[in-house]
Scaffold this motif. Structure first.
Motif, PDB file in Angstrom:
ATOM      1  N   GLU A  37      32.861  37.979  41.162  1.00  0.00           N
ATOM      2  CA  GLU A  37      33.635  37.251  40.150  1.00  0.00           C
ATOM      3  C   GLU A  37      33.604  37.972  38.799  1.00  0.00           C
ATOM      4  O   GLU A  37      33.301  37.383  37.762  1.00  0.00           O
ATOM      5  N   THR A  40      36.660  36.986  36.420  1.00  0.00           N
ATOM      6  CA  THR A  40      36.461  35.582  36.060  1.00  0.00           C
ATOM      7  C   THR A  40      35.326  35.442  35.067  1.00  0.00           C
ATOM      8  O   THR A  40      35.440  34.751  34.042  1.00  0.00           O
ATOM      9  N   MET A  83      32.541  29.232  40.471  1.00  0.00           N
ATOM     10  CA  MET A  83      33.647  30.133  40.116  1.00  0.00           C
ATOM     11  C   MET A  83      34.271  30.869  41.293  1.00  0.00           C
ATOM     12  O   MET A  83      35.338  31.469  41.129  1.00  0.00           O
ATOM     13  N   ASP A 110      38.583  27.042  40.640  1.00  0.00           N
ATOM     14  CA  ASP A 110      39.340  27.363  39.427  1.00  0.00           C
ATOM     15  C   ASP A 110      39.463  26.135  38.535  1.00  0.00           C
ATOM     16  O   ASP A 110      39.341  26.217  37.309  1.00  0.00           O
ATOM     17  N   THR A 113      35.901  25.214  36.999  1.00  0.00           N
ATOM     18  CA  THR A 113      35.602  26.082  35.867  1.00  0.00           C
ATOM     19  C   THR A 113      36.418  25.682  34.647  1.00  0.00           C
ATOM     20  O   THR A 113      35.903  25.628  33.519  1.00  0.00           O
ATOM     21  N   PHE A 137      27.793  28.455  34.654  1.00  0.00           N
ATOM     22  CA  PHE A 137      28.923  28.959  35.442  1.00  0.00           C
ATOM     23  C   PHE A 137      28.347  29.807  36.569  1.00  0.00           C
ATOM     24  O   PHE A 137      27.835  30.908  36.340  1.00  0.00           O
TER      25      PHE A 137
END
Length: 400
Positions: A37, A40, A83, A110, A113, A137
């Motif tokens: 990720e 992200t 995430m 998505d 988050t 996160f």
């Protein structure tokens, strides 16, 4: 505790609707798998730093914690969002559909988050709390087994480096109206284990089965016998699932293969039942294989434990939802869920609550190529997390 009218309402986050929708659609277009990720993580960290959060990166690789302090209290609360995406080819046809071939946000991370970011945005501009909020996160919730993001976050010192009095998390829940909150104290989501069973026989010609040891027949007998565990070994008042999800053996019609491979998903809500399931699965596999002259290898992998919500934190979380959306949009207690969730690892270390949020009636189910997170929930989730933090870190609470 302060009166409820000073806490976050749904109206207060409505001005964030378009911004949060843009964020969610951006994340949806660029899904990343467990421990990959990178984009992200970069986007989330940069966004939070711009809003004034102290961001610590590198936990569990791509994970991070964003911290914000207000007032003088030593109390702290954590809110977790996941995430990662899944190896699924999206079939929604949406203008913001995944641009990553074979990867998709088919579980709504998505949205999770983005709701946490919405709360971060509003908490930063209002700061109506006394203490510290840690927004966690997390990568790799979907990976399963013993290598989950939650487990690695804890191993990397999450609770030592970011002390908190409780931790909260949520997951969207298709099939119920958007904006509907669901709670259950105690065991809520099941433990989940994976079992690989390899039966080794002796290959031979299909016309001369007496000269072979048939792992297919042995495996078939085992599949049937495994169904007796829940029916005859587990207390009827308990809940358990033993599913044979894969049975692979051989390629030709005229040949008996040398081995057969079975893969099982095993789910339970009680620690003693979980042990009992493993004992019985091992015993049946050994005895049936030996009874047919075969050998067996068993790889029993303990996955996520049971999600066990603590009573006080669940009561608080449900009360916050009632205040925010009204009694009609809160289900407490909700039915137990046979799905699993690595948030359970956090709850082994800290009190807290994992809850569900309706994603829409008639909406595609999770892990479906047609699934999409419901954008109606973005401002609702942002308001909920904000209000929960404000409630938990209200001035004048004991211990301050």
């Amino acid at each position: 505790m302060r009166s409820t009218h000073t806490l976050c309402t749904l109206d207060e986050t409505r001005d964030l609707a378009e911004e949060l929708k843009d964020i969610r659609h951006r994340l949806h277009r660029h899904p990343e798998l467990a421990y990959e990720e990178f984009q992200t993580s970069d986007f989330v960290a940069q966004t939070l730093e711009r809003w004034g959060y102290e961001v610590t990166r590198g936990l569990a690789g791509t994970g991070m914690v964003a911290s914000l302090k207000a007032g003088s209290s030593s109390r702290a609360v954590a809110v977790r969002a996941d995430m990662d995406a899944l190896k699924i080819t999206e079939q929604t046809g949406l203008p913001y559909a995944s641009v990553m071939p074979g990867h998709m946000h088919a579980c709504g991370h998505d949205g999770h988050t983005t709701m946490a970011l919405g709360a971060a945005r509003h908490l930063a501009r209002t700061r109506r709390f006394d203490g510290t909020v840690h927004l966690v996160f997390q990568p790799a919730e979907e990976i399963g087994g013993s290598n989950s993001g939650a487990k690695r976050m804890i191993a990397d010192g999450l609770f030592e480096r970011f002390p908190c009095d409780a931790i909260f998390g949520l997951h969207n829940h298709p099939g119920y109206p958007a904006g509907t909150f669901m709670f259950r104290s105690g065991s809520f989501m099941s433990a989940s284990d994976i079992v690989d069973i390899v039966i080794r026989g002796r290959s031979g010609h299909a016309a001369r089965p007496h000269l072979a040891i048939d792992p297919v027949m042995t495996g078939a007998m085992l599949v049937v016998a495994l169904q007796s565990i829940v029916a005859r070994n587990v207390d009827p008042m308990q809940t358990a699932v033993v599913t044979v999800g894969a049975f692979n053996a051989g390629h030709a019609a005229n040949a008996i293969p040398e081995k057969a491979h079975l893969r099982l998903s095993v789910r339970s809500f009680d620690a003693q039942v979980r042990k009992q399931l493993e004992i019985r699965i091992r015993a049946l596999a050994q005895s049936i294989a030996e009874g047919h002259g075969a050998e067996v290898d068993i790889d029993y992998v303990a996955g996520y434990p049971t999600v066990i919500n603590s009573a006080a934190e669940t009561e608080l979380a449900a009360q916050v939802a009632r205040e925010l959306v009204g009694d009609a949009c809160v289900i407490d207690p909700f039915e137990r869920i046979a799905g699993s969730e690595d948030f359970a690892f956090y709850l082994q270390h800290k009190p807290g609550c994992f809850l569900r949020l309706g994603n829409g009636e008639g909406a595609p189910m999770l892990h479906n190529a047609s699934y999409d997170f419901n954008d109606q929930n973005l401002t609702v989730g942002a308001a909920y997390w904000t209000r929960l933090v404000e409630r938990f870190l209200a001035p004048g609470l004991p211990g301050q």
